[in-house]
Motif scaffolding. Structure first.
Motif, mmCIF file in Angstrom:
data_model
loop_
_atom_site.group_PDB
_atom_site.id
_atom_site.type_symbol
_atom_site.label_atom_id
_atom_site.label_comp_id
_atom_site.label_asym_id
_atom_site.label_seq_id
_atom_site.Cartn_x
_atom_site.Cartn_y
_atom_site.Cartn_z
ATOM 1 N N ALA A 174 10.032 98.670 21.271
ATOM 2 C CA ALA A 174 9.698 99.983 21.815
ATOM 3 C C ALA A 174 10.113 100.109 23.267
ATOM 4 O O ALA A 174 10.467 99.137 23.924
ATOM 5 N N ALA A 175 10.046 101.358 23.750
ATOM 6 C CA ALA A 175 10.335 101.644 25.155
ATOM 7 C C ALA A 175 9.013 101.764 25.905
ATOM 8 O O ALA A 175 8.048 102.330 25.405
ATOM 9 N N GLU A 184 11.163 90.786 22.832
ATOM 10 C CA GLU A 184 12.440 90.568 23.521
ATOM 11 C C GLU A 184 12.955 91.849 24.167
ATOM 12 O O GLU A 184 13.169 92.849 23.505
ATOM 13 N N VAL A 185 13.165 91.762 25.455
ATOM 14 C CA VAL A 185 13.617 92.923 26.223
ATOM 15 C C VAL A 185 15.136 93.073 26.077
ATOM 16 O O VAL A 185 15.889 92.111 26.213
ATOM 17 N N VAL A 186 15.563 94.293 25.760
ATOM 18 C CA VAL A 186 16.991 94.538 25.520
ATOM 19 C C VAL A 186 17.590 95.545 26.496
ATOM 20 O O VAL A 186 18.810 95.724 26.542
ATOM 21 N N PHE A 187 16.746 96.232 27.277
ATOM 22 C CA PHE A 187 17.262 97.247 28.190
ATOM 23 C C PHE A 187 16.286 97.447 29.335
ATOM 24 O O PHE A 187 15.068 97.516 29.122
ATOM 25 N N ALA A 222 20.072 94.968 34.566
ATOM 26 C CA ALA A 222 20.835 95.798 33.639
ATOM 27 C C ALA A 222 21.696 94.928 32.723
ATOM 28 O O ALA A 222 21.823 95.197 31.529
ATOM 29 N N ASP A 223 22.288 93.876 33.284
ATOM 30 C CA ASP A 223 23.157 92.994 32.497
ATOM 31 C C ASP A 223 22.411 91.835 31.848
ATOM 32 O O ASP A 223 22.886 91.256 30.886
ATOM 33 N N GLU A 231 12.776 98.319 27.768
ATOM 34 C CA GLU A 231 12.773 98.500 26.318
ATOM 35 C C GLU A 231 12.938 97.155 25.646
ATOM 36 O O GLU A 231 13.791 96.358 26.021
ATOM 37 N N SER A 232 12.113 96.938 24.625
ATOM 38 C CA SER A 232 12.219 95.707 23.861
ATOM 39 C C SER A 232 12.789 96.042 22.489
ATOM 40 O O SER A 232 13.081 97.198 22.195
ATOM 41 N N VAL A 233 12.939 95.012 21.662
ATOM 42 C CA VAL A 233 13.380 95.247 20.289
ATOM 43 C C VAL A 233 12.416 96.189 19.581
ATOM 44 O O VAL A 233 12.783 96.835 18.618
ATOM 45 N N VAL A 264 12.105 101.648 33.503
ATOM 46 C CA VAL A 264 11.960 101.626 32.056
ATOM 47 C C VAL A 264 12.273 100.228 31.563
ATOM 48 O O VAL A 264 13.204 99.584 32.056
ATOM 49 N N GLU A 319 15.924 99.812 33.053
ATOM 50 C CA GLU A 319 16.451 100.806 33.988
ATOM 51 C C GLU A 319 15.602 100.735 35.247
ATOM 52 O O GLU A 319 14.381 100.891 35.183
ATOM 53 N N PRO A 353 18.820 91.739 30.753
ATOM 54 C CA PRO A 353 17.444 92.188 30.523
ATOM 55 C C PRO A 353 16.532 91.074 30.011
ATOM 56 O O PRO A 353 15.313 91.128 30.202
ATOM 57 N N ASP A 354 17.126 90.048 29.374
ATOM 58 C CA ASP A 354 16.295 88.969 28.823
ATOM 59 C C ASP A 354 15.615 88.142 29.916
ATOM 60 O O ASP A 354 14.687 87.386 29.639
#
Lengths: 365, 123
Positions: B61-62, B34-37, B81-82, B57-59, B55, B39, B84-85
């Motif tokens: 790793a980056a 699951e992607v959380v971030f 950005a808002d 980032e998931s739950v 970039v 960039e 990511p999922d």
């Protein structure tokens, strides 16, 4: 270590059947997540109930009339003060005051039940055998199942009504639908729940019975990590290790009054001096203000750009819906709410130190 | 009509004229979890093939995205950005990361086609 050398817990076949993604962890082949996914597993545990296989952890029984006083020679916790069935969190310390491992101790008839970390268990057992006079029995024939979350009491008491009467940080022997278990009301998620020590040959049947209860789902190590991080609980080898003392790690609360007065544990001179005089650095919660997670190893800076520490655990908190971390900072920046920066991919991002836990505990006291 | 190519780092690029749209593959999002971030790069940024551009980032790793071709970033998907999922739910569609005006079509032509990428993920 090649994957073929990995150890399997008694629930291995069940994890595979449930579709778990298996990864090597502390020498074991363990479920990191199930098809539900880390985020959903995390949220399920916070709102309902999650079943975790923690059979890789070390379960040790210390027997002898003075087992509590005996183990106190290696840990700073007040174990002699534990009543029958009461538990305490403590840590093995070294002569420098560093932490060799953290552990849970429960007083039982004529002894103690101890649970230690998987990665440290061989060393812990050698350490105890070298220094203690109590009889030390490693319970190789038992699995350990954690049932965590607000729905844990209802799920377990459906099989063992006695479970409802336990309160946080107490334990007792309990028959669970025919299995002779040792159950404590404790865990590593910040939620109410239990850890159930069950004979190996009955572990899978018990796990299936629990999973058949309403609202109980199998949860992997991924969610276990994000749950404990939001709860502000330390992960050995990351947030605490041989280079951190219990005082630096903000675990002074675990050192009882009598032990502070008497000492008598490895590194006592250093630890007691730190309690009296303070330490140069402290473990704190860190809340990044943006959305970028600050992961282990991330540099922490003061607003003026001076390095003041680093992140020891960090990621995304599904319940907070925000990044969450913990780490060590110099003590002048440790007060909750202090403005700091975390350096992520070369950029200094604003963050604040914060009180832990990040989410309220659900413990039943 | 755009053409799609893939990189060994599990990115896709759709080329339409000289504008390439870049994202990560379904295989990649599956691996990440699951992607959380996210960039995305700044518009106007000039990159060489292999430069870090974004970039994810998931739950767990980056990870970084690397430019599949040299060029200039002409548009970025700020919606990621808002949300990511979106990278998990529609990795090869709505969750494109950025558009790049490529400077050397030969770099694009040298990337893997769908069959080669499939073989790469099964290797």
């Amino acid at each position: 270590m090649a994957d073929t050398d990995l150890l399997k817990t008694p629930l291995y076949d069940l994890h595979v059947e449930l579709g778990a993604k298996m990864v090597p962890f502390a020498g074991y082949d363990m479920p990191v997540q199930y098809p539900m996914g880390v985020k959903a597993e995390h949220l399920h545990t916070r709102t309902k109930a999650g079943l975790f296989d923690v059979s890789h952890m070390g379960q040790v029984k210390l027997t002898g009339p003075d087992a509590a006083r005996d183990l106190e020679r290696l840990v700073p916790g007040d174990l002699d003060g534990l009543g029958h069935g009461q538990m305490r969190y403590s840590m093995f310390t070294n002569e420098a005051g560093g932490i060799l491992d953290d552990l849970m101790v429960c007083r039982i008839e004529n002894g103690l039940m101890v649970v230690v970390n998987a990665a440290c268990k061989a060393a812990d057992i050698r350490h105890m055998r070298a220094h203690l006079s109590s009889d030390i029995e490693v319970l190789e024939d038992r699995a350990l199942i954690a049932l965590q979350g607000p729905g844990a009491e209802m799920a377990l008491s459906a099989l063992a009504p006695a479970a409802a009467a336990l309160t946080f940080m107490t334990g007792m022997e309990m028959d669970i639908d025919g299995a002779a278990c040792f159950v404590t009301r404790s865990g590593y998620t910040g939620e109410d729940g239990y850890e159930i020590s069950v004979p190996t040959d009955q572990a899978e049947a018990l796990a299936r019975k629990l999973l058949a209860q309403n609202d109980v789902e199998a949860i992997g190590l991924g969610a276990r990590d994000s749950l404990r991080l939001e709860a502000g609980l330390c992960l050995y080898g990351h947030d605490i290790d041989e280079t951190t003392t219990p005082v630096e790690a903000a675990l002074t609360w675990s050192i009882g009054k009598r032990r502070r007065a008497e000492g008598g544990f490895p590194g006592a001179d250093i630890i007691l001096k730190q309690i009296a005089e303070g330490t140069a650095r402290k473990r704190v919660g860190i809340l990044p203000e943006g959305r970028a997670p600050a992961r282990e190893g991330t540099e922490i800076q003061a607003p003026d750009g001076t390095t003041i520490g680093s992140i020891t655990s960090g990621g995304f908190g599904p319940s907070l819906e925000a990044p969450v971390a913990m780490g060590y900072v110099t003590s002048e920046h440790a007060a909750a709410g202090s403005a700091v920066n975390v350096v992520v991919r070369g950029k200094a991002l604003p963050a604040r130190t914060a009180k832990m836990p990040f989410v309220p505990n659900g413990y039943k006291r | 009509m755009s053409e799609r190519r893939y990189t060994e780092d599990h990115e896709w690029i759709d080329l339409d004229g000289e504008i390439g749209t870049v994202g990560i593959t379904d295989f990649a999002q599956e691996q990440l979890g699951e992607v959380v971030f996210v960039e995305v790069p700044d518009v106007g940024k000039t990159v060489s093939k292999g430069d870090e551009t974004a970039v994810v980032e998931s739950v767990k790793a980056a990870s970084e995205l690397y430019a599949p071709c040299a060029g200039e970033v002409v548009e970025a998907n700020d919606a990621l950005a808002d949300t990511p999922d979106l990278v998990n739910s529609d990795p090869e569609g709505a969750a494109w990361f950025y558009k790049i005006k490529i400077s050397d079509k030969a770099e694009f032509d040298a990337l893997m086609d769908a069959d080669a990428y499939k073989a790469h993920t099964e290797a």
